[in-house]
Design an enzyme around this catalytic site. Structure first.
Site, mmCIF file in Angstrom:
data_model
loop_
_atom_site.group_PDB
_atom_site.id
_atom_site.type_symbol
_atom_site.label_atom_id
_atom_site.label_comp_id
_atom_site.label_asym_id
_atom_site.label_seq_id
_atom_site.Cartn_x
_atom_site.Cartn_y
_atom_site.Cartn_z
ATOM 1 N N HIS A 1 0.803 -1.226 0.000
ATOM 2 C CA HIS A 1 0.000 0.000 0.000
ATOM 3 C C HIS A 1 0.833 1.271 0.000
ATOM 4 O O HIS A 1 0.265 2.365 0.081
ATOM 5 C CB HIS A 1 -0.931 0.037 1.219
ATOM 6 C CG HIS A 1 -2.135 -0.826 1.100
ATOM 7 N ND1 HIS A 1 -3.275 -0.452 0.423
ATOM 8 C CD2 HIS A 1 -2.370 -2.071 1.577
ATOM 9 C CE1 HIS A 1 -4.168 -1.420 0.503
ATOM 10 N NE2 HIS A 1 -3.645 -2.415 1.185
ATOM 11 N N ARG B 1 -6.239 11.273 5.771
ATOM 12 C CA ARG B 1 -5.246 11.359 6.839
ATOM 13 C C ARG B 1 -4.338 12.570 6.589
ATOM 14 O O ARG B 1 -3.963 12.850 5.460
ATOM 15 C CB ARG B 1 -4.428 10.065 6.854
ATOM 16 C CG ARG B 1 -3.322 10.003 7.876
ATOM 17 C CD ARG B 1 -2.864 8.561 8.063
ATOM 18 N NE ARG B 1 -2.551 7.908 6.792
ATOM 19 C CZ ARG B 1 -1.343 7.830 6.260
ATOM 20 N NH1 ARG B 1 -0.313 8.423 6.860
ATOM 21 N NH2 ARG B 1 -1.136 7.184 5.131
ATOM 22 N N LYS C 1 0.279 14.000 1.351
ATOM 23 C CA LYS C 1 -1.082 14.280 0.873
ATOM 24 C C LYS C 1 -1.292 15.781 0.664
ATOM 25 O O LYS C 1 -2.269 16.194 0.063
ATOM 26 C CB LYS C 1 -2.107 13.698 1.844
ATOM 27 C CG LYS C 1 -2.058 12.169 1.891
ATOM 28 C CD LYS C 1 -3.045 11.602 2.887
ATOM 29 C CE LYS C 1 -2.912 10.087 3.025
ATOM 30 N NZ LYS C 1 -3.409 9.338 1.858
ATOM 31 N N LYS D 1 -14.791 7.633 -4.453
ATOM 32 C CA LYS D 1 -16.095 7.938 -3.860
ATOM 33 C C LYS D 1 -16.605 9.290 -4.338
ATOM 34 O O LYS D 1 -17.787 9.446 -4.661
ATOM 35 C CB LYS D 1 -15.991 7.903 -2.332
ATOM 36 C CG LYS D 1 -15.655 6.539 -1.773
ATOM 37 C CD LYS D 1 -15.168 6.624 -0.333
ATOM 38 C CE LYS D 1 -14.524 5.314 0.104
ATOM 39 N NZ LYS D 1 -13.796 5.420 1.374
#
Length: 797
Positions: free
Chosen positions: A348, A528, A533, A639
Site C-alpha cells: 500500500h 489522513r 497528501k 467515492k
C-alpha cells in the site's frame, strides 16, 4: 417483510432482548431493538452461506488486515437486505425518527483511513459476489482516537465505541487460541519446539457481513486479547487489589488501541505483539478449519488463499512455516513452498518509512523461533535465486516488506502507477528476480455504501433513470451518459447535489457555528493528515486566494467553502501543526468582513466513515493533490467521482485511472509527474527558486511566517515555513503555481453551472469501473484462483 412485521419484531426485541417497556425506552433501546430485528433476518442468510461453503468444497479466501473501517452497520444492513420500507414504516408507526435512530449508532473504531475502508469494501463485495471468504482483524476496544480541537490544536481522546453493546457481533468463547511470546527454542534436528514465556488467549467475535439483496453472507472475525489466568484471588485477599487484576489489564492492552504510539520501546513492543497476535490467531484458525475437512496439508494452496493487507500481517510467512514444519513435521523447503503458494501480499505504500522494519533484538526476544525461520527463509531464497543482497533480515533489522514479498506467490499494487513504481523503486531488485510476481489490482469502492446508501437523492435519480441493476453491476452507470445532454436530467442531478449541500450547510451551522452558502463551490479535502497528501499546498493556495480577494473585494469572485477533514497521528508533530494552521486560518478568514462572503474554511473534527457519508454527496470539487509517486491509490477519490464531484489532482495513484475514465477534459490536472518530481529533487534550491518565481506563493508564506494567523505566537508555524522554504521534499512550492492555475480554471468552470453539472454527470456515468466488485473479481482471477459459491439467492438453497 412488511412494516407491521418489522414493528412486531422491534417490539419483541425491545421487551425480551433489552428488557425495556416502550413507554420508558430511549433512542439507544429503539436502535438496538431495530438492529436485532434486522440481524435476525441476516443470520438466516449467513448460516445458509456457511452451510453451502462447507458443502461446496470451494476454495476460501482469508483476508488478514489490522484495520476494518466498517463504520455504522445498521443502515448498511437495512439497505443490503432491502428492508428500507419495512424499517422506515415500522418506525413511523412507532412515532420514531428513522434518521435519529440510525445516527445513534457509534462508528466501529477499527481503522484509520483508506487501508481499513478498503478492507471493509472488500468484505462487502466478496459477500455480494458470493465468494466464500473470511476477514480477520482485532477487536480494538478504543481503536483510533477520537479527535477534538482546543484552540485549534488536535486533542486525542479514547474512542469508546464499545462502551455500549455492539449489536452486530457474536462472541465465540469456544474459539479461543493460545498465543505465545518470548521464551526459548529447543531444536530437534532441523525442527524445533518453541516454549514461550508469556501466553495470552485470542478469543473470537464474529460479525456477519451481508451482501447485496442478502444473497450471501461472510464473516468478519475479530480477536480479543484475554489473559491465560485472570483474576488472582489469593493476591486480592492479601489486599493487593491492583496486582490481582494485573494479568487481565496487561492482556487487554493488546487489543485496546489501534496503532499504539511506537516512539517508545514499550510502544514498539506492543505493536509487534499486536501484529503477531492477530496473525498467529488467524492462521491457527484457518489451519483448524482446513484440517476439519481435509487430511493432507499439501492441499492448502488449493483450498485456501490468504491475503495479507500491507506489511502488518507479514509475519504470516514464518508463522505458517513454523506450523507446517515444526508442528506438522513437513520438510522445511516444502513448508516454505506451501506457505508461499497460499499467501499473497498487498503493498500500500512507496514511502520507505511506512515499509515496516523490526530490530533483530526485539524480534529475537519476542519471537525467537520466527527469527531463526526468517534466517532460514533468507538462506533458501539465496539458494533459489543466487543473490546474496536481498534478505528480509539485513542491517540488524527484519524488513517486513521484503519478507512479505519473498513469502508470497503474488504481490499486488493498488493502482497502475503504484504497481509500476513498485517494480522500479521499492521492489526493483526483487522484481528483477521474480518478474511474474508483481500484479496490479486497482482499488475500488462498494457502490452500495458509497452511492446507494450515502446519497439517496442521486441514487434514486439513477434508479429512476436506468433501473436498479447498476447497484451490483456498476458499469451500467454508463447508460447515464446518454442523459448528459438531457436538460431535465441535468437539472434533476443539480437539484440532488444542491439539496445535499443544503443539508451539509445546515449541519455545519448547527455543529460548527459557521454559516456557509450552499451555492458556493464545496471544495473538500478529507484524508489522513500527512505531508505527502499535501494539505499544506491547499492551505497555501487558500491563503493566496484570500489575499487576492482582500486586495479587490468588489470583484466578481466565485464563492468557495474549503472543507478539511482528517486526523494526524499523535506523534506526527508536523501534521498536527498543519491541522492547527487550518483551524487558525478558519478563525481569521471566517470573521473577515471583506472576504467571508466569498471564502470560508471549515474543519469538522473527528473525520470518520459517518462524516465521509455526509460530506462526499455534497462535494463539488475533490482535492486529490498528493505529490506524484507517493499515493498508492486512494479510494476517497473514487467515492467523490462516483457521487458527481469533479477532481483537481496530480497524476498520482488511481487519479491516473480516474482521469482516463472520465476524460482529460473533465479533470482538473496540475503538477509534475512522478518522474519529474524525482528529477526536481536532484536540483538544489528548488523550493527557494519556486518561491522567487511566484510572488503569490512568497506572500502566502510570509503571511504564515509573520503570524497573521497566530498573532499571539507569531513563530508558531516556523517549522512549516522553514521546511517549505529550504527542504520541501514533497514539492509543495514547485507545484504551487500550477495548482493556482488549475484552481482558477475551477472558478471559471463553476460559473457555468449547467456545463459543470453535465461534467459531473459524466464523472458518475464513467465511474463504473471503480467498483470494489471489479477489484475482487480481479483478485479472484489473478491471485486467489477462487470462484463464487453462488450468483443466485443463497436463501433459496
Amino acid at each position: 417483510m412488511t412494516p407491521s412485521e418489522m414493528k412486531d419484531a422491534i417490539l419483541h426485541h425491545l421487551v425480551y432482548t433489552l428488557g425495556k417497556d416502550a413507554a420508558t425506552a430511549h433512542v439507544y433501546d429503539w436502535r438496538m431493538a431495530l438492529s436485532f430485528a434486522v440481524r435476525d433476518r441476516i443470520v438466516d442468510r449467513w448460516f445458509a452461506a456457511t452451510r453451502r461453503t462447507y458443502g461446496s468444497n470451494l476454495k476460501r479466501v482469508y483476508y488478514l488486515s489490522l484495520e476494518f473501517l466498517i463504520g455504522r452497520l445498521l443502515k448498511d444492513a437495512i439497505v443490503n437486505m432491502r428492508l428500507e420500507e419495512a424499517a422506515t414504516g415500522a418506525l413511523k408507526e412507532l412515532a420514531l425518527d428513522y434518521r435519529e435512530i440510525l445516527e445513534d449508532e457509534p462508528d466501529a473504531a477499527l481503522g484509520n483511513g483508506g487501508l481499513g475502508r478498503l478492507a471493509a469494501c472488500f468484505m462487502e463485495s466478496m459477500s455480494t459476489i458470493g465468494l466464500p471468504a473470511m476477514g480477520y482483524g482485532i477487536r480494538y476496544e478504543n481503536g483510533l482516537f477520537r479527535q477534538r480541537f482546543e484552540d485549534g490544536r488536535q486533542i486525542e481522546e479514547p474512542e469508546d465505541w464499545l462502551s455500549q453493546r455492539h449489536a452486530w457481533e457474536f462472541e465465540r468463547p469456544e474459539v479461543s487460541i493460545d498465543i505465545g511470546f518470548g521464551g526459548h527454542v529447543q531444536e530437534i534436528g532441523s525442527r524445533a519446539n518453541w516454549y514461550p514465556s508469556e501466553m495470552l488467549i485470542a478469543m473470537a467475535h464474529d460479525t456477519p457481513v451481508i451482501g447485496w439483496k442478502g444473497r450471501w453472507g461472510n464473516t468478519l472475525r475479530l480477536w480479543e486479547s484475554r489473559p491465560m489466568h485472570g483474576f488472582d484471588l489469593a493476591r486480592f485477599n492479601r489486599g493487593e487489589y491492583a496486582a490481582a487484576a494485573e494479568p487481565e489489564a496487561l492482556a487487554r492492552t493488546l487489543s485496546r488501541v489501534l496503532y499504539p504510539d511506537d516512539h517508545t520501546e514499550q510502544g514498539k513492543e506492543l505493536r509487534l505483539k499486536q501484529e503477531f497476535f492477530h496473525t498467529a490467531a488467524s492462521l491457527r484458525d484457518i489451519i483448524r478449519r482446513f484440517e476439519s475437512e481435509y487430511d493432507d496439508l499439501k492441499l492448502l494452496p488449493k483450498k485456501a488463499a490468504i491475503q495479507i493487507n500491507d506489511t502488518h500481517p507479514a509475519i504470516a510467512g514464518p508463522e505458517l512455516v513454523r506450523i507446517l514444519h515444526d508442528e506438522r513435521g513437513m520438510d522445511f523447503e516444502e513448508a516454505v513452498g506451501i506457505a508461499r503458494a497460499t499467501l499473497s501480499y498487498t503493498n500500500h505504500t512507496l514511502l520507505p518509512e511506512a515499509l515496516e522494519t523490526w530490530g533483530e533484538a526485539r524480534m529475537g526476544r519476542l519471537l525467537p523461533r520466527h527469527m531463526q525461520l526468517i534466517d532460514r527463509i533468507d538462506d533458501l531464497h539465496r539458494r533459489e535465486t543466487g543473490t546474496h543482497s536481498l534478505n528480509a533480515h539485513q542491517d540488524g533489522k527484519v524488513h517486513m516488506g521484503t519478507l512479505g514479498f519473498i513469502m508470497a506467490h503474488k504481490v499486488n499494487g493498488v493502482a497502475a502507477l503504484h504497481t509500476e513504481l513498485m517494480k522500479s523503486t521499492v521492489f526493483k531488485e526483487l522484481h528483477e528476480l521474480h518478474p511474474d510476481r508483481i500484479v496490479n489490482e486497482t482499488n475500488g469502492v462498494t457502490p452500495r455504501r458509497w452511492l446507494l446508501s450515502c446519497n439517496p437523492r442521486l441514487s434514486g435519480l439513477i434508479t429512476d433513470t436506468i433501473g436498479e441493476d447498476w447497484v451490483d453491476d456498476l458499469e451500467q452507470l454508463e447508460k447515464l451518459e446518454a442523459h448528459a445532454d438531457d436538460s431535465a436530467f441535468v437539472d434533476a442531478f443539480l437539484a440532488a447535489k444542491r439539496a445535499n449541500k443544503v443539508d451539509l450547510s445546515q449541519w455545519i451551522a448547527e455543529t460548527l457555528k459557521v454559516s456557509v452558502d450552499p451555492d458556493s463551490i464545496f471544495d473538500i479535502q478529507v484524508k489522513r493528515i500527512h505531508e505527502y497528501k499535501r494539505q499544506h499546498l491547499n492551505l497555501l493556495e487558500t491563503i493566496a486566494h484570500w489575499q487576492e480577494i482582500r486586495d479587490n473585494p468588489n470583484a466578481d469572485w466565485v464563492p468557495r467553502v474549503k472543507i478539511f477533514g482528517g486526523k494526524a497521528f499523535p506523534n506526527y508533530i508536523y501534521a498536527k501543526e498543519m491541522v492547527r494552521l487550518a483551524n487558525d486560518m478558519a478563525t481569521v478568514m471566517n470573521s473577515d468582513p471583506l472576504t467571508s462572503r466569498y471564502l470560508k474554511v471549515v474543519f469538522p473534527p473527528n473525520y470518520n466513515v459517518s462524516l465521509a457519508e455526509r460530506l462526499i454527496p455534497a462535494a463539488d470539487l475533490s482535492e486529490q493533490i498528493s505529490t506524484a509517486g507517493k499515493e498508492a491509490s486512494g479510494t476517497g477519490n473514487m467515492k467523490f467521482t462516483l457521487n458527481g464531484a469533479l477532481t483537481i489532482g496530480t497524476l498520482d495513484g488511481a487519479n491516473v485511472e480516474i482521469r482516463d475514465l472520465v476524460g482529460a477534459e473533465n479533470f482538473f490536472l496540475f503538477g509534475m509527474t512522478a518522474a519529474e518530481v524525482m528529477e526536481r529533487r536532484k536540483e538544489g534550491g528548488h523550493a527557494a527558486r519556486a518561491i522567487a518565481e511566484d510572488p503569490r506563493l512568497g506572500r502566502a508564506l510570509e503571511a504564515i511566517r509573520s503570524g497573521i494567523f497566530s498573532p499571539d505566537e507569531p513563530g508558531r508555524y516556523h517549522s512549516i515555513t522553514e521546511n517549505l522554504t529550504h527542504h520541501d521534499y514533497f514539492m509543495v512550492c514547485s507545484d504551487f503555481t500550477d495548482y493556482w492555475r488549475a484552481q482558477r480554471e475551477v472558478d471559471a468552470a463553476f460559473t457555468d453551472r449547467k456545463q459543470w453539472t453535465r461534467t459531473a454527470v459524466l464523472n458518475t456515468a464513467r465511474a463504473g469501473w471503480l467498483s470494489s466488485d471489479r477489484t475482487i473479481r480481479g483478485y479472484m482471477s489473478d491471485i486467489w484462483h477462487a470462484e463464487p459459491a453462488t450468483e443466485g439467492d443463497v436463501a433459496a438453497g
